[in-house]
Scaffold this active site. Structure first.
Site, PDB file in Angstrom:
ATOM      1  N   ASP A  18       0.810  -1.332   0.016  1.00  0.00           N
ATOM      2  CA  ASP A  18       0.126  -0.068   0.050  1.00  0.00           C
ATOM      3  C   ASP A  18       0.754   1.385   0.125  1.00  0.00           C
ATOM      4  O   ASP A  18       0.571   2.334   0.510  1.00  0.00           O
ATOM      5  CB  ASP A  18      -0.951   0.045   1.150  1.00  0.00           C
ATOM      6  CG  ASP A  18      -1.787  -1.244   1.280  1.00  0.00           C
ATOM      7  OD1 ASP A  18      -2.317  -1.772   0.203  1.00  0.00           O
ATOM      8  OD2 ASP A  18      -1.956  -1.868   2.387  1.00  0.00           O
ATOM      9  N   GLY A  20       2.332   2.420  -2.880  1.00  0.00           N
ATOM     10  CA  GLY A  20       1.926   3.249  -4.176  1.00  0.00           C
ATOM     11  C   GLY A  20       2.794   2.507  -5.258  1.00  0.00           C
ATOM     12  O   GLY A  20       3.152   3.297  -6.187  1.00  0.00           O
ATOM     13  N   ALA A  52      -3.601  -8.556  -3.776  1.00  0.00           N
ATOM     14  CA  ALA A  52      -2.887  -6.893  -4.017  1.00  0.00           C
ATOM     15  C   ALA A  52      -4.283  -6.214  -4.705  1.00  0.00           C
ATOM     16  O   ALA A  52      -5.304  -6.477  -4.874  1.00  0.00           O
ATOM     17  CB  ALA A  52      -2.014  -7.079  -5.097  1.00  0.00           C
ATOM     18  N   GLY A  53      -3.981  -4.657  -4.259  1.00  0.00           N
ATOM     19  CA  GLY A  53      -5.024  -3.946  -4.505  1.00  0.00           C
ATOM     20  C   GLY A  53      -4.041  -2.706  -5.163  1.00  0.00           C
ATOM     21  O   GLY A  53      -3.419  -1.893  -4.382  1.00  0.00           O
ATOM     22  N   HIS A  54      -4.104  -2.586  -6.266  1.00  0.00           N
ATOM     23  CA  HIS A  54      -3.094  -1.376  -6.946  1.00  0.00           C
ATOM     24  C   HIS A  54      -4.238  -0.526  -7.509  1.00  0.00           C
ATOM     25  O   HIS A  54      -5.145  -0.521  -8.288  1.00  0.00           O
ATOM     26  CB  HIS A  54      -2.443  -1.995  -8.146  1.00  0.00           C
ATOM     27  CG  HIS A  54      -1.224  -2.898  -7.350  1.00  0.00           C
ATOM     28  ND1 HIS A  54      -0.169  -3.506  -8.216  1.00  0.00           N
ATOM     29  CD2 HIS A  54      -0.849  -3.168  -6.229  1.00  0.00           C
ATOM     30  CE1 HIS A  54       0.636  -4.238  -7.448  1.00  0.00           C
ATOM     31  NE2 HIS A  54       0.186  -4.004  -6.213  1.00  0.00           N
ATOM     32  N   THR A 136      -6.754 -11.370   3.048  1.00  0.00           N
ATOM     33  CA  THR A 136      -7.569 -10.798   2.155  1.00  0.00           C
ATOM     34  C   THR A 136      -8.650 -11.709   1.729  1.00  0.00           C
ATOM     35  O   THR A 136      -9.477 -11.234   0.906  1.00  0.00           O
ATOM     36  CB  THR A 136      -6.793 -10.242   0.915  1.00  0.00           C
ATOM     37  OG1 THR A 136      -6.302 -11.425   0.174  1.00  0.00           O
ATOM     38  CG2 THR A 136      -5.944  -9.216   1.722  1.00  0.00           C
ATOM     39  N   THR A 210       2.307 -12.845   3.985  1.00  0.00           N
ATOM     40  CA  THR A 210       1.632 -13.203   2.972  1.00  0.00           C
ATOM     41  C   THR A 210       2.371 -14.545   2.495  1.00  0.00           C
ATOM     42  O   THR A 210       3.356 -14.914   3.244  1.00  0.00           O
ATOM     43  CB  THR A 210       1.405 -12.641   1.820  1.00  0.00           C
ATOM     44  OG1 THR A 210       0.365 -13.158   0.998  1.00  0.00           O
ATOM     45  CG2 THR A 210       2.503 -12.130   1.164  1.00  0.00           C
ATOM     46  N   THR A 271      -7.819  -1.417  -0.340  1.00  0.00           N
ATOM     47  CA  THR A 271      -8.174  -1.217  -1.843  1.00  0.00           C
ATOM     48  C   THR A 271      -8.944  -2.813  -2.036  1.00  0.00           C
ATOM     49  O   THR A 271      -9.990  -2.567  -2.847  1.00  0.00           O
ATOM     50  CB  THR A 271      -7.241  -1.208  -2.957  1.00  0.00           C
ATOM     51  OG1 THR A 271      -6.277  -0.078  -2.418  1.00  0.00           O
ATOM     52  CG2 THR A 271      -7.484  -1.018  -4.266  1.00  0.00           C
ATOM     53  N   THR A 272      -8.508  -3.770  -1.569  1.00  0.00           N
ATOM     54  CA  THR A 272      -9.112  -5.135  -1.691  1.00  0.00           C
ATOM     55  C   THR A 272     -10.181  -5.321  -0.760  1.00  0.00           C
ATOM     56  O   THR A 272     -11.183  -6.003  -0.776  1.00  0.00           O
ATOM     57  CB  THR A 272      -7.986  -6.218  -1.510  1.00  0.00           C
ATOM     58  OG1 THR A 272      -7.017  -5.691  -2.425  1.00  0.00           O
ATOM     59  CG2 THR A 272      -8.348  -7.577  -1.772  1.00  0.00           C
ATOM     60  N   ARG A 277      -7.071   0.879   7.696  1.00  0.00           N
ATOM     61  CA  ARG A 277      -5.690   0.416   8.118  1.00  0.00           C
ATOM     62  C   ARG A 277      -5.168   0.999   9.234  1.00  0.00           C
ATOM     63  O   ARG A 277      -5.479   2.115   9.592  1.00  0.00           O
ATOM     64  CB  ARG A 277      -4.745   0.888   6.763  1.00  0.00           C
ATOM     65  CG  ARG A 277      -5.027   0.309   5.581  1.00  0.00           C
ATOM     66  CD  ARG A 277      -4.351   0.819   4.305  1.00  0.00           C
ATOM     67  NE  ARG A 277      -4.619   0.376   3.093  1.00  0.00           N
ATOM     68  CZ  ARG A 277      -4.765   0.930   1.884  1.00  0.00           C
ATOM     69  NH1 ARG A 277      -4.031   2.039   1.724  1.00  0.00           N
ATOM     70  NH2 ARG A 277      -5.137   0.196   0.887  1.00  0.00           N
TER      71      ARG A 277
HETATM   72  P1  IMP Z   1      -2.938 -12.853   2.275  1.00  0.00           P
HETATM   73  O1  IMP Z   1      -2.059 -12.392   1.323  1.00  0.00           O
HETATM   74  O2  IMP Z   1      -4.496 -12.663   2.058  1.00  0.00           O
HETATM   75  O3  IMP Z   1      -3.109 -14.131   2.911  1.00  0.00           O
HETATM   76  O4  IMP Z   1      -2.940 -11.820   3.740  1.00  0.00           O
HETATM   77  C1  IMP Z   1      -1.959 -11.918   4.755  1.00  0.00           C
HETATM   78  C2  IMP Z   1      -1.486 -10.571   5.213  1.00  0.00           C
HETATM   79  O5  IMP Z   1      -0.848 -10.022   4.375  1.00  0.00           O
HETATM   80  C3  IMP Z   1      -2.663 -10.103   5.965  1.00  0.00           C
HETATM   81  O6  IMP Z   1      -2.331  -9.247   6.891  1.00  0.00           O
HETATM   82  C4  IMP Z   1      -3.060  -9.072   4.612  1.00  0.00           C
HETATM   83  O7  IMP Z   1      -3.821  -7.863   5.041  1.00  0.00           O
HETATM   84  C5  IMP Z   1      -1.669  -8.550   4.074  1.00  0.00           C
HETATM   85  N1  IMP Z   1      -1.920  -8.356   2.653  1.00  0.00           N
HETATM   86  C6  IMP Z   1      -2.000  -9.153   1.742  1.00  0.00           C
HETATM   87  N2  IMP Z   1      -1.767  -8.412   0.388  1.00  0.00           N
HETATM   88  C7  IMP Z   1      -1.812  -7.232   0.702  1.00  0.00           C
HETATM   89  C8  IMP Z   1      -1.453  -6.139   0.004  1.00  0.00           C
HETATM   90  O8  IMP Z   1      -1.560  -5.902  -1.304  1.00  0.00           O
HETATM   91  N3  IMP Z   1      -1.587  -4.912   0.679  1.00  0.00           N
HETATM   92  C9  IMP Z   1      -1.534  -4.695   1.927  1.00  0.00           C
HETATM   93  N4  IMP Z   1      -1.772  -5.817   2.950  1.00  0.00           N
HETATM   94  C10 IMP Z   1      -1.750  -7.356   2.093  1.00  0.00           C
HETATM   95 MG    MG Z   2      -2.634  -2.182  -2.230  1.00  0.00          MG
END
Ligand code: IMP
Ligand code: MG
Length: 360
Positions: A18, A20, A52-54, A136, A210, A271-272, A277
């Protein structure tokens, strides 16, 4: 035709995601070479999935992507690499949303070895992990677990029909089969990271991580020699944020009015997931670790305008909170410290715009 890989640039998060990366990847995707053609032949994702959320702004219109690389907005081949996992139904939704917003998705490619996050993986994630780890719920851990256990389903298996076929899967196969990537990358490649250093399965605060490799070295899984890497763009914000569960970001952060102010001004909602946050002051030592360990050559620190807006200028250094009287004093301190501890960082860029990275 010359099919060799020329130069590779990599964008990765030097944070918890997150920071950018979407903005920087999109900005780089718009670059032209000196003949007026796009600088990059491919923009590729190497890991993660729809967790991911871009956020990408194109002509002032806000687009959100989860697995499709930012090159798609600029007519550049956009590859979902072999290290990624994705749910076919969610990918189709993402493609359709982009199409409805006038984006040409014909240059999307999916590597045959990318793994499928099945609907069962998503359900398992929701049931077992979403609360305890704040995942997520995109099936990430179950999909990578199946991959490591060698019981997973790759994209090539999926379109080859090696999955118990529910009717909706038939439709998904029909829709997605033309996106398969039968070849290898060539020319200049921009690798778009997902998540960030401190969420990496090897380097993060396990198990609050993750399931993929978020460090730039893992980008080589896309299919090029590490010798081809030219620039490594490390991305962070001028304050830290964390979505999901992590003892490093306790709930008590929500009780700090300054941090809540930064959260609101910075619109720090996932974003997702849409979740608020957790916000903390930038931990400079952790940022330095993420630069030194992963090898960033350029550092982009975003959202400086947010701290200016709220007038709060603080950093965590050696476990102490230190304050500054202005954003420029704070920037100077960061710059000096990075120059001292991160000799591989050639450039530090402070950004104050959702769209533009001045000086990149
Ligand atoms: P998962 O990847 O969905 O298994 O999530 C594992 C951890 O990583 C959690 O705390 C999520 O909030 C965090 N996380 C996963 N992907 C992102 C992302 O793209 N941005 C921020 N946090 C993420
Ligand atoms: Mg993001």
């Amino acid at each position: 035709m010359n099919n060799a890989v020329n130069n590779v640039d990599i964008v990765y998060g030097a944070d918890w995601g997150d920071g950018g990366k979407g903005k920087v990847s999109a900005f780089l995707s718009r670059k032209l070479d000196n003949t007026g053609k796009p600088e990059y032949d491919f923009v590729a994702r190497w890991g993660g999935g729809q967790n991911a959320g871009h956020t990408v702004y194109v002509n002032n219109i806000k687009h959100k992507t989860h697995i499709i690389p930012s090159g798609i907005f600029y007519g550049i081949k956009s590859l979902i690499g072999p290290g990624c996992v994705f749910n076919p139904g969610l990918l189709i939704e993402e493609i359709k949303t982009l199409k409805n917003n006038g984006i040409d998705t014909s240059l999307l490619y999916i590597h045959p070895n990318a793994h499928i996050a099945t609907n069962d993986h998503i359900n398992e994630d929701k049931l077992k992990l979403s609360e305890s780890l704040g995942t997520t719920s995109k099936g990430i851990a179950p999909a990578y677990a199946a991959k490591a256990a060698r019981t997973g389903i790759r994209f090539c298996d999926f379109i080859g029909g090696k999955i118990s076929l529910e009717d909706y899967y038939q439709e998904e196969i029909e829709f997605l089969k033309n996106y398969i990537f039968n070849g290898s990358v060539y020319g200049n490649i921009l690798c778009e990271g997902a998540q960030g250093f401190h969420l990496d399965i090897n380097w993060g605060n396990y198990p609050y991580v993750t399931s993929s490799d978020t460090l730039p070295y893992a980008a080589c899984s896309i299919g090029f020699s590490p010798k081809k890497i030219r620039n490594i763009f490390a991305i962070a914000k001028i304050y830290d944020t964390r979505s999901g569960v992590d003892p490093l970001f306790p709930e008590s952060l929500f009780e700090n009015n300054e941090l809540l102010k930064i959260c609101d001004a910075g619109k720090e909602f996932g974003t997702t997931t849409g979740r608020r946050r957790k916000v903390n002051y930038l931990n400079l030592d952790m940022l330095i670790k993420a630069l030194v360990t992963a090898g960033g050559t350029h550092l982009i620190i975003s959202k400086c305008d947010i701290l200016e807006e709220v007038g709060i200028f603080k950093l965590i250094v050696d476990n102490n909170l230190i304050g500054f009287s202005s954003i420029s004093d704070m920037k100077d301190f960061i710059k000096k410290r990075i120059e001292l501890y991160c000799p591989e960082v050639e450039r530090i860029i402070f950004s104050s715009s959702p769209e533009i990275v001045e000086g990149l």
